[in-house]
Design a protein around this motif. Structure first.
Motif: not given
Length: 297
Positions: A153-158
């Protein structure tokens, strides 16, 4: 295999180029749920998409808010945020010069009007909270973890806020104009994705998931629990297994629905008389990357 955090060397560092295996991001997972063929067009074929002015404006506002929290608390006021718009836009447009092509010389003052609309979004933000009273742990936080099932899982959190007591709040800014009943479901899917990642990375279930809608000046807060995140984690694993199954054969089927009218790829979609490109095979190095435009919804 236990859950493990993965650290990725940024491009341009180290002695060898970084190759990341395919991963699942909230945007690409949402694409597959919405329409497997859309997932293929974006993650596998990587067909170009022309961004809208609203998407680019969302990217700009996100960047301004990130820079705002980099200032001393006392300087985080609306006039200072608005002062950041022009230089931030200059920086973003220099990095992506094609974005300036959205504005034509024939329409005098178009860019100024567009920047003024971004100011209104910032005004709405300041009506929702006072950033002088906040000290986020991180803004635009890159997160990545491999679950025990093997899905990465990969992402960017504000934004991630952490209270002195250790309670975690995940904050996401929304500036797009998607239909609310569809947009909110997609946004909450994204927030639960981030909640699972933070829970597995830190061993703490986020206390609150907060969506801030800057178009209409409203916010939506949600409190997940561990049992819910366990179920959602299984959902993500099932989505990834379905993606892998489709990836072996290239059988990514269209799923026509309400959002088809917003799709850039109708010319390649069988539902609209189009023909997809020849299937290139499962992508390397990565099929899960999100762009800044993805995160600016």
């Amino acid at each position: 295999m236990p859950d493990t955090a993965t650290v990725t060397t940024p491009p341009g560092t180290g002695d060898a180029p970084v190759r990341r295996r395919p991963a699942l991001s909230p945007s690409r997972a949402s694409d597959f749920k919405q329409c497997p063929l859309l997932y293929r067009f974006r993650a596998v074929d990587r067909l170009p998409e022309v961004p809208t002015k609203a998407q680019v404006r969302g990217t700009l506002v996100h960047a301004v808010l990130e820079r705002l929290f980099g200032l001393p608390a006392g300087d985080r006021v609306a006039p200072r945020a608005k002062d950041l718009l022009a230089p931030t836009w200059a920086e973003l447009s220099a990095a992506s010069p094609e974005w300036t092509e959205l504005f034509t010389d024939a329409e005098a003052g178009e860019t100024d009007k567009w920047l003024a609309s971004a100011e209104k979004l910032l005004d709405a933000y300041f009506e929702l909270e006072d950033p002088r009273r906040l000290e986020p742990e991180a803004c635009e936080l890159h997160v990545e973890i491999e679950l025990g099932s093997g899905v990465l899982l990969r992402g960017y959190i504000d934004r991630v806020d952490v209270a002195p007591t250790g309670e975690i709040r995940v904050v996401d800014y929304k500036t797009g104009a998607a239909p609310r009943e569809i947009g909110e479901a997609k946004a909450m899917f994204q927030m639960k994705f981030y909640a699972v990642v933070l829970w597995r990375l830190r061993g703490v279930v986020p206390r609150q998931l907060k969506l801030m809608y800057l178009t209409d000046g409203q916010s939506l807060a949600y409190t997940p629990d561990e049992a819910e995140l366990v179920r959602f984690e299984r959902t993500l694993e099932a989505i990834w297994q379905a993606i892998l199954k489709a990836g072996k054969t290239g059988d990514f089927r269209p799923n026509p629905g309400k959002l088809c009218s917003w799709c850039d790829h109708q010319a390649h979609c069988p539902e609209f008389g189009g023909t997809p490109p020849e299937y290139p095979g499962w992508p390397e190095p990565d099929a899960g990357e999100e762009t800044a435009l993805d995160r600016a919804d």
